[in-house]
Design a protein around this motif. Structure first.
Motif, mmCIF file in Angstrom:
data_model
loop_
_atom_site.group_PDB
_atom_site.id
_atom_site.type_symbol
_atom_site.label_atom_id
_atom_site.label_comp_id
_atom_site.label_asym_id
_atom_site.label_seq_id
_atom_site.Cartn_x
_atom_site.Cartn_y
_atom_site.Cartn_z
ATOM 1 N N GLU A 163 0.836 -1.207 0.000
ATOM 2 C CA GLU A 163 0.000 0.000 0.000
ATOM 3 C C GLU A 163 0.868 1.253 0.000
ATOM 4 O O GLU A 163 0.543 2.239 -0.661
ATOM 5 N N ALA A 164 1.972 1.183 0.746
ATOM 6 C CA ALA A 164 2.877 2.333 0.783
ATOM 7 C C ALA A 164 3.401 2.639 -0.618
ATOM 8 O O ALA A 164 3.485 3.801 -1.013
ATOM 9 N N ALA A 165 3.722 1.587 -1.378
ATOM 10 C CA ALA A 165 4.215 1.800 -2.738
ATOM 11 C C ALA A 165 3.150 2.474 -3.597
ATOM 12 O O ALA A 165 3.434 3.429 -4.331
ATOM 13 N N ARG A 166 1.906 1.989 -3.467
ATOM 14 C CA ARG A 166 0.811 2.607 -4.228
ATOM 15 C C ARG A 166 0.648 4.061 -3.820
ATOM 16 O O ARG A 166 0.467 4.946 -4.646
ATOM 17 N N ASP A 167 0.734 4.275 -2.513
ATOM 18 C CA ASP A 167 0.552 5.606 -1.958
ATOM 19 C C ASP A 167 1.608 6.574 -2.485
ATOM 20 O O ASP A 167 1.345 7.752 -2.678
ATOM 21 N N LEU A 168 2.810 6.041 -2.734
ATOM 22 C CA LEU A 168 3.901 6.902 -3.199
ATOM 23 C C LEU A 168 3.900 7.054 -4.709
ATOM 24 O O LEU A 168 4.862 7.550 -5.285
ATOM 25 N N GLY A 169 2.847 6.594 -5.362
ATOM 26 C CA GLY A 169 2.694 6.884 -6.779
ATOM 27 C C GLY A 169 2.991 5.734 -7.712
ATOM 28 O O GLY A 169 3.002 5.923 -8.929
ATOM 29 N N ALA A 170 3.246 4.533 -7.182
ATOM 30 C CA ALA A 170 3.556 3.411 -8.063
ATOM 31 C C ALA A 170 2.260 2.731 -8.526
ATOM 32 O O ALA A 170 1.364 2.518 -7.723
ATOM 33 N N ASN A 171 2.194 2.395 -9.803
ATOM 34 C CA ASN A 171 1.021 1.658 -10.273
ATOM 35 C C ASN A 171 1.188 0.175 -9.955
ATOM 36 O O ASN A 171 2.186 -0.223 -9.365
ATOM 37 N N GLU A 172 0.218 -0.654 -10.375
ATOM 38 C CA GLU A 172 0.250 -2.073 -9.991
ATOM 39 C C GLU A 172 1.547 -2.753 -10.440
ATOM 40 O O GLU A 172 2.199 -3.441 -9.663
ATOM 41 N N SER A 174 4.463 -1.499 -11.359
ATOM 42 C CA SER A 174 5.659 -0.973 -10.722
ATOM 43 C C SER A 174 5.751 -1.440 -9.269
ATOM 44 O O SER A 174 6.837 -1.750 -8.770
ATOM 45 N N ARG A 178 8.997 -3.443 -8.159
ATOM 46 C CA ARG A 178 9.937 -2.763 -7.261
ATOM 47 C C ARG A 178 9.796 -3.187 -5.802
ATOM 48 O O ARG A 178 10.727 -3.026 -5.014
ATOM 49 N N VAL A 179 8.614 -3.671 -5.427
ATOM 50 C CA VAL A 179 8.418 -3.979 -4.010
ATOM 51 C C VAL A 179 8.090 -5.461 -3.773
ATOM 52 O O VAL A 179 8.805 -6.156 -3.063
#
Lengths: 263, 396
Positions: A163-172, A174, A178-179
């Motif tokens: 969720e943090a990755a999504r929150d920081l602007g990453a799409n599904e 990415s 990346r995570v």
């Protein structure tokens, strides 16, 4: 911890257990260097059988077959299995329990049944056995192991990291690349190693699903042993042992490195 | 149900509304987690959603971030409906409860994650990351992995990772929950200063009322999916609007009774253990209500004071560090807590005392609960008084 006192019985027990485990392997390695053709007495040291083995074209062909089948089927298993594990972790849907439980069926049913089943299946859809059917069969039995190892890795981690990755602007995509993937990588690697090992030494399923030109090494050895164990089989086995140990050590090193990084 | 205009704080709200929630509902199946919440947050404001666990505060925050869909109602960010916007398309960033740092990335990569996603030029990333490291005082820690950081440092990385994207709103979900008391206090003031310096809107979720009181510009007290009251820390503390708010924020003595006129703009409140006087403004005669008095506003005297005094007995003293709490038992068994400063006289345990307060210090909470009518039936107060006094006299 308290220092254990010397217990002769436990030591004897341990010695016997290890002898039982490793003596057969040592025998194979020793006799692969034996000048005598018969595996009874050691008469002298030679590399003759290794040279003979390398000249045996059929043997080498089956060795290549084994490698191709193992690596291709592992790659496919890892790809499908990882996606499957991530999907099962992330989404809730109808029949999820059934789908996830049915993954265990290829693991628990007798290999023989699975081999026959695959053979019947291929012949009923009029597909001749070949290296392709062999690869498909190997994917069938090794994929569930990948799913299980990857799932156990995913189960432990916090959903809020994705969720943090999504929150920081990453799409599904990415977020996955990346995570999610770096975090489940140790599970993916060990799943892959398991699939590779299973494929490398499979006899039963391969026996039913290999085509005439796609004999694998285990099948070939089985055929050769029917006429008695020759020293070149020993030599081959020794090489396989060395190869397996090398792969194992390598994968352990990778995993340890990754786990250290992931904390 | 309360209207939005009723629960809106009295503070003048600036025109610049960044986040606006209108009648937002969230259901999980038949379970209503959030019920018709409306809320305006203006630019540069530090707003806290305060409430017990399960009150819907985190769900509300997650709906603003985009992790949860809204069942009904709308959420506007900068006046724009964000219903169809995914979390990565919203101009807000979140600091998670357990930090949620990427375990496989070092501090620098964690902080630059959002900038890399936005394809910011390398030089710019470098500049902004080192700015952030300086801001949260983590210079020299760039290459550390999250597993090598302490709780407070992880917290700082999580904040830096969110702020580096310069969001218009920062959402914080109990960010200090996992820290020990001392570090928490320190981080509270650090966060508050950071927010004032940067002027970014903070929406902060916590169940710690003290934390909410010290940090917030406004507090929205939530209970069971609704906002019970919203206002400045002083407003919600001094003039709670509901029994829940009075009870949840700080310590309160809550007495249930009914009103009778006593002239001079004052109102007598009759309750089981006696009679008290409060300001009569807005109270009807014979209205059932709660009165709420903070422990620090209770006066304890040996002799009755002019006005009114309630009879009680000292039950015990509890030492709480900065003050001593005296527990007074009333005739009906209800206990009142009174905070005593170190200089104040401590009465003996078992001693008969008089409890009173200045009428303007008591907060009247209107209610429609039926059970208050029991008070009238039980109010054979005079009878109880007599027996109480007799018993007491016997002991003397």
């Amino acid at each position: 911890m308290k220092k254990r006192e010397f217990k002769p019985l436990s030591v004897l027990y341990a010695c016997l257990a290890y002898t039982f485990l490793y003596l057969p392997i040592i025998v194979v390695i020793v006799f692969s260097f034996n000048t005598s053709k018969r595996n009874i007495t050691f008469e002298g040291f030679t590399f003759e059988w290794y040279a003979e083995m390398l000249e045996n074209e059929q043997l080498m062909q089956s060795f290549y077959n084994t490698l191709i089948v193992a690596f291709v089927s592992t790659a496919i298993s890892v790809f499908i299995g990882t996606l499957c594990a991530v999907g099962l972790h992330r989404f809730e849907f109808k029949l999820k329990q059934l789908i996830s439980d049915s993954l265990y069926i290829p693991i628990v049913i007798p290999e023989l049944v699975m081999g026959i089943g695959l053979l019947v299946f291929f012949s009923s859809i009029n597909v001749e056995t070949s290296i392709y059917t062999l690869i498909i069969s190997h994917v069938t039995f090794s994929m569930p192991f990948v799913v299980i190892t990857v799932r156990s890795r995913i189960a432990g981690f916090d959903k809020s990291i994705e969720e943090a990755a999504r929150d920081l602007g990453a799409n599904e995509l990415s977020t996955f690349m990346r995570v999610t993937l770096p975090m489940i990588a140790p599970g993916v690697v060990s799943g892959g190693m398991l699939a590779l090992t299973l494929s490398l030494d499979d006899v039963v399923v391969s026996y039913f699903t290999a085509g005439p030109d796609s004999t694998t090494l285990p099948l070939k050895i089985l055929g050769m042993v029917k006429k008695g164990v020759s020293p070149d089989v020993n030599a081959l086995s020794t090489l396989m042992i060395v190869g397996t140990i090398a792969v194992m050590v390598f994968s352990q090193l990778i995993q340890r490195k990754m786990e250290k990084k992931n904390g | 149900m309360k209207k939005y205009s009723d629960i809106k704080g009295d503070t003048p709200v600036k025109d610049n509304i960044v986040v606006r929630l209108t009648d937002v509902d969230k259901n999980y199946g038949d379970n209503r987690i959030v019920k018709k919440i409306s809320l305006d947050v203006s630019e540069g404001e530090f707003l806290t959603l305060l409430g017990p666990s399960g009150c819907g505060k985190t769900t509300t925050l997650r709906m603003i971030a985009g992790f949860e869909t809204v069942t009904a109602g709308t959420i506007l960010l900068h006046g724009e409906d964000v219903k169809d916007k995914k979390p990565n398309e919203r101009d807000v960033n979140t600091v998670f409860q357990n930090y949620a740092l990427f375990p496989h990335m070092n501090v620098r990569d964690n902080i630059s994650f959002g900038l890399v996603e936005k394809k910011t030029p390398k030089a710019e990333i470098k500049k902004r990351v080192s700015e952030m490291l300086k801001l949260v005082r983590l210079e020299g820690m760039e290459r550390r992995m999250p597993s090598q950081l302490s709780g407070g440092q992880k917290q700082r990385v999580a904040i830096a990772r969110a702020l580096v994207n310069r969001p218009s709103v920062l959402l914080l979900d109990e960010p200090l929950g996992a820290l020990d008391l001392k570090l928490r206090k320190q981080m509270q003031s650090e966060l508050k200063h950071l927010q004032q310096r940067l002027g970014i809107t903070f929406i902060y979720v916590t169940h710690d009322q003290e934390e909410a009181l010290t940090m917030s510009d406004r507090i929205a007290v939530m209970n069971d999916g609704v906002i019970e009251q919203i206002g400045t820390p002083r407003e919600v503390y001094d003039t709670p609007k509901t029994k829940f708010v009075a009870d949840f924020i700080g310590e309160s003595n809550i007495i249930e009774g009914y009103s009778q006129n006593s002239g001079d703009g004052l109102m007598d409140i009759i309750f089981e253990s006696g009679k008290a006087v409060v300001n009569g403004k807005g109270i009807d005669i014979d209205e059932m209500l709660y009165i709420c008095i903070r422990p620090e506003n209770l006066r304890i005297t040996r002799e009755p004071v002019p006005g009114f005094s309630i009879k009680g007995r000292v039950k015990e003293h509890v030492f709480v560090g900065s003050s001593t709490k005296t527990i007074i038992e009333l005739v009906n068994g209800q206990e009142l807590k009174a905070a005593r400063t170190p200089d104040a006289e401590l009465f003996n345990i078992g001693e008969r005392v008089n409890v009173s307060w200045l009428p303007e210090r008591a907060v009247v909470l209107h209610t429609k609960e039926d059970k208050l009518y029991d008070v009238i039936e039980n109010n054979s107060a005079s009878e109880m008084f007599k027996s109480f006094m007799r018993e007491d006299g016997g002991n003397a």
